[in-house]
Design a protein around this motif. Structure first.
Motif, PDB file in Angstrom:
ATOM      1  N   SER A 164      14.845  -5.863   9.363  1.00  0.00           N
ATOM      2  CA  SER A 164      13.890  -6.061   8.272  1.00  0.00           C
ATOM      3  C   SER A 164      13.352  -4.745   7.722  1.00  0.00           C
ATOM      4  O   SER A 164      13.089  -4.629   6.520  1.00  0.00           O
ATOM      5  N   THR A 165      13.200  -3.731   8.575  1.00  0.00           N
ATOM      6  CA  THR A 165      12.699  -2.438   8.103  1.00  0.00           C
ATOM      7  C   THR A 165      13.693  -1.790   7.155  1.00  0.00           C
ATOM      8  O   THR A 165      13.317  -1.272   6.086  1.00  0.00           O
ATOM      9  N   LEU A 166      14.968  -1.821   7.526  1.00  0.00           N
ATOM     10  CA  LEU A 166      15.994  -1.240   6.663  1.00  0.00           C
ATOM     11  C   LEU A 166      16.130  -2.027   5.360  1.00  0.00           C
ATOM     12  O   LEU A 166      16.332  -1.447   4.294  1.00  0.00           O
ATOM     13  N   GLN A 167      15.998  -3.342   5.449  1.00  0.00           N
ATOM     14  CA  GLN A 167      16.066  -4.156   4.233  1.00  0.00           C
ATOM     15  C   GLN A 167      14.921  -3.827   3.285  1.00  0.00           C
ATOM     16  O   GLN A 167      15.114  -3.748   2.064  1.00  0.00           O
ATOM     17  N   ARG A 223      15.193  -2.345  -0.475  1.00  0.00           N
ATOM     18  CA  ARG A 223      14.551  -2.959  -1.635  1.00  0.00           C
ATOM     19  C   ARG A 223      13.657  -1.959  -2.361  1.00  0.00           C
ATOM     20  O   ARG A 223      13.617  -1.925  -3.594  1.00  0.00           O
ATOM     21  N   ALA A 224      12.921  -1.156  -1.598  1.00  0.00           N
ATOM     22  CA  ALA A 224      12.037  -0.160  -2.214  1.00  0.00           C
ATOM     23  C   ALA A 224      12.845   0.872  -2.988  1.00  0.00           C
ATOM     24  O   ALA A 224      12.447   1.301  -4.083  1.00  0.00           O
ATOM     25  N   THR A 225      13.966   1.291  -2.427  1.00  0.00           N
ATOM     26  CA  THR A 225      14.824   2.263  -3.118  1.00  0.00           C
ATOM     27  C   THR A 225      15.381   1.676  -4.399  1.00  0.00           C
ATOM     28  O   THR A 225      15.356   2.317  -5.462  1.00  0.00           O
ATOM     29  N   SER A 261      21.193  11.292  -6.084  1.00  0.00           N
ATOM     30  CA  SER A 261      22.231  10.672  -6.906  1.00  0.00           C
ATOM     31  C   SER A 261      23.085   9.745  -6.058  1.00  0.00           C
ATOM     32  O   SER A 261      23.564   8.703  -6.534  1.00  0.00           O
ATOM     33  N   GLY A 262      23.260  10.100  -4.794  1.00  0.00           N
ATOM     34  CA  GLY A 262      24.019   9.242  -3.892  1.00  0.00           C
ATOM     35  C   GLY A 262      23.381   7.875  -3.751  1.00  0.00           C
ATOM     36  O   GLY A 262      24.078   6.856  -3.648  1.00  0.00           O
ATOM     37  N   ALA A 263      22.043   7.848  -3.756  1.00  0.00           N
ATOM     38  CA  ALA A 263      21.345   6.560  -3.659  1.00  0.00           C
ATOM     39  C   ALA A 263      21.619   5.706  -4.892  1.00  0.00           C
ATOM     40  O   ALA A 263      21.778   4.479  -4.796  1.00  0.00           O
ATOM     41  N   VAL A 264      21.662   6.361  -6.063  1.00  0.00           N
ATOM     42  CA  VAL A 264      21.974   5.623  -7.293  1.00  0.00           C
ATOM     43  C   VAL A 264      23.340   4.958  -7.163  1.00  0.00           C
ATOM     44  O   VAL A 264      23.493   3.752  -7.405  1.00  0.00           O
ATOM     45  N   TYR A 265      24.352   5.743  -6.761  1.00  0.00           N
ATOM     46  CA  TYR A 265      25.700   5.203  -6.679  1.00  0.00           C
ATOM     47  C   TYR A 265      25.850   4.185  -5.543  1.00  0.00           C
ATOM     48  O   TYR A 265      26.632   3.231  -5.659  1.00  0.00           O
TER      49      TYR A 265
END
Length: 224
Positions: free
Chosen positions: A3-6, A10-12, A45-49
């Motif tokens: 749940s923490t990673l989820q 979601r926040a990202t 940018s990696g997070a975007v992709y």
């Protein structure tokens, strides 16, 4: 995924979506890069992709997110105790307010206008809006509030398209803060053509009073 990673994911996604919406609204699709979105969001940018695969994917997500709220917005105007044309006017001001102040709504509208430059199929933003308008006009006709020649479906199509054009052109010429004032002018003209017993100023006055009682920010939008 726990749940923490989820929650972090979601926040990202949310921060990327909000940053992209702000930039698309300000700079347009072509004027915004993945690096811009990364910098505005504080993410890589990696997070975007990773979350959206491409700038096109982010544009599609912005449009889908905004128009996914349509059923809930339209559902606020189903109270049979309120005259249908007054519900239609209140809905129109609700949408105008969003187009003037909500970054996601503003971005969605601009992206749809620039859809030919985006290599992704964007959803039709007008279908649910037109359906809600048709329903309200049909209720107004049943109640005897419309002039006899008004047909709900074609009239709804014309009203929705004229409304969007009014908002788009007003923002281009005068800025977003002028949209609700120009909408008032347009509604005074339009309601006079729709109503069996024309009283457009009365409709606007009642909508404004109801909005103020509900604590909504109608301001001079239904104004005097």
């Amino acid at each position: 995924m726990d749940s923490t990673l989820q929650e972090r994911a979601r926040a990202t996604r949310r921060s990327l979506l909000e940053a992209a919406a702000l930039l698309f609204a300000e700079q347009g699709y072509a004027g915004t890069s993945v690096n811009d979105i990364s910098a505005r969001s504080g993410r890589t940018s990696g997070a975007v992709y990773f979350h959206y695969a491409s700038k096109e994917g982010l544009a599609l997500a912005v449009v889908q997110h905004r128009f996914a709220t349509w059923p809930g917005l339209a559902a606020r105007y189903t109270d049979r105790a309120e005259p249908p044309l007054e519900k239609l006017v209140a809905l129109s001001f609700d949408i105008a307010h969003a187009l003037a102040e909500d970054p996601l709504a503003r971005a969605g509208a601009r992206l749809w206008a620039e859809r030919d430059t985006i290599d992704a199929p964007l959803p039709d933003p007008f279908a649910l809006w037109t359906t809600a308008t048709t329903r309200l006009l049909a209720q107004a006709r049943t109640a005897g509030h419309l002039t006899p020649h008004i047909r709900p479906a074609p009239t709804a199509r014309s009203l929705v398209r004229a409304f969007f054009g009014l908002c788009t052109l007003t923002e281009a010429l005068e800025g977003p803060t002028a949209v609700t004032a120009r909408l008032t002018d347009w509604l005074l003209l339009t309601l006079g053509s729709l109503q069996q017993r024309p009283d457009p100023a009365g409709v606007l006055r009642r909508v404004r009073a109801r909005g103020e009682r509900a604590g909504l920010r109608m301001g001079a939008a239904c104004g005097e």
